[in-house]
Design a protein around this motif. Structure first.
Motif, short mmCIF file in Angstrom:
data_model
loop_
_atom_site.label_atom_id
_atom_site.label_comp_id
_atom_site.label_asym_id
_atom_site.label_seq_id
_atom_site.Cartn_x
_atom_site.Cartn_y
_atom_site.Cartn_z
N ASP A 189 0.86 -1.18 0.00
CA ASP A 189 0.00 0.00 0.00
C ASP A 189 0.90 1.23 0.00
O ASP A 189 2.10 1.13 0.27
N MET A 199 0.81 5.87 0.48
CA MET A 199 0.09 7.11 0.71
C MET A 199 0.89 8.25 0.06
O MET A 199 2.07 8.10 -0.23
N GLU A 223 -0.98 1.27 7.75
CA GLU A 223 -0.58 2.60 7.29
C GLU A 223 0.64 3.13 8.05
O GLU A 223 0.76 4.33 8.29
N TYR A 257 -4.15 10.47 -10.42
CA TYR A 257 -4.41 9.05 -10.18
C TYR A 257 -3.08 8.32 -10.14
O TYR A 257 -2.31 8.34 -11.10
N LYS A 286 -1.11 4.66 -9.65
CA LYS A 286 -1.35 3.23 -9.78
C LYS A 286 -0.01 2.50 -9.72
O LYS A 286 0.98 2.94 -10.30
N ILE A 305 -2.71 -1.59 -7.19
CA ILE A 305 -3.10 -0.61 -6.19
C ILE A 305 -3.29 0.71 -6.93
O ILE A 305 -2.36 1.21 -7.56
N LYS A 318 -5.09 4.73 -6.56
CA LYS A 318 -5.72 5.72 -5.69
C LYS A 318 -5.86 7.03 -6.43
O LYS A 318 -4.95 7.45 -7.14
N PHE A 375 -6.49 11.11 -6.04
CA PHE A 375 -6.31 12.19 -5.09
C PHE A 375 -6.67 13.52 -5.75
O PHE A 375 -6.48 13.70 -6.95
N LYS A 424 -7.72 12.20 -0.49
CA LYS A 424 -8.01 10.92 -1.15
C LYS A 424 -9.49 10.85 -1.48
O LYS A 424 -10.34 11.17 -0.65
N SER A 477 -12.52 8.43 -2.51
CA SER A 477 -12.93 7.03 -2.46
C SER A 477 -13.60 6.61 -3.76
O SER A 477 -14.33 7.38 -4.38
#
Length: 180
Positions: free
Chosen positions: A30, A32, A52, A93, A95, A103, A105, A107, A120, A122
């Motif tokens: 993962d 962030m 996290e 985005y 990836k 993964i 995400k 933002f 972020k 969802s």
């Protein structure tokens, strides 16, 4: 005979040396996104575990796709810095393909004079908002149809039966006074 054992042992070690030097990279489970500590407009991608917390064992180059463009990011102690600075607020985005798992995400990066603040977004929010808008439009359509029917009835009563808006409002006010 003694020399043949030594030569065999050396050949076996030489054969195993390339295997030891090609160690497999640790997978990123993962990540962030935060602003780089130097606040130069660049983003820091931090490899994290499932809780996290920063995964400091991540070292080396990892391939990320940022808004469709592939970049090799160099991680050191679980942190990598993007090469391009962010000039204005935008959607980004990220990836990363980690073995069998992708993964990704999304933002929203808000740029102010204080720095970059990532928010972020969802994936469920991207489904719920359009459905909510469609639901409101459906209900509003029914409301408009009801309003149109009431307007037609009002105009019919106004022109053919002599109903006036002042009388309608006065009747409503008297009805409310009677309730009090």
């Amino acid at each position: 005979m003694k020399n043949s054992w030594i030569i065999g042992l050396l050949l076996a070690l030489i054969g195993l040396l390339p295997l030891a030097s090609t160690a497999q990279q640790v997978a990123i489970s993962d990540f962030m996104v935060k602003e780089n500590l130097s606040q130069n407009g660049k983003l820091a991608i931090i490899a994290t575990d499932s809780l996290e917390k920063t995964n400091n064992t991540i070292q080396g180059n990892y391939r990320f796709t940022i808004n469709g463009f592939e970049q090799d990011l160099k991680f050191s102690d679980g942190v990598a810095v993007t090469s391009n600075p962010i000039a204005s607020s935008t959607f980004v985005y990220f990836k990363h393909k980690s073995g069998q798992k992708d993964i990704g995400k999304l933002f929203f990066l808000r740029v102010t004079e204080k720095g970059i603040t990532p928010y972020k977004i969802s994936g469920m929010l991207l489904l719920i908002i359009p459905l909510l808008i469609l639901y409101i439009a459906y209900k509003f359509k029914r409301f408009l149809i009801t309003l149109l029917i009431l307007a037609i009835i009002y105009f019919y009563l106004n022109y053919s039966k002599g109903l006036d808006v002042r009388e309608l409002i006065e009747s409503s006010i008297l009805g409310i006074k009677n309730l009090i």
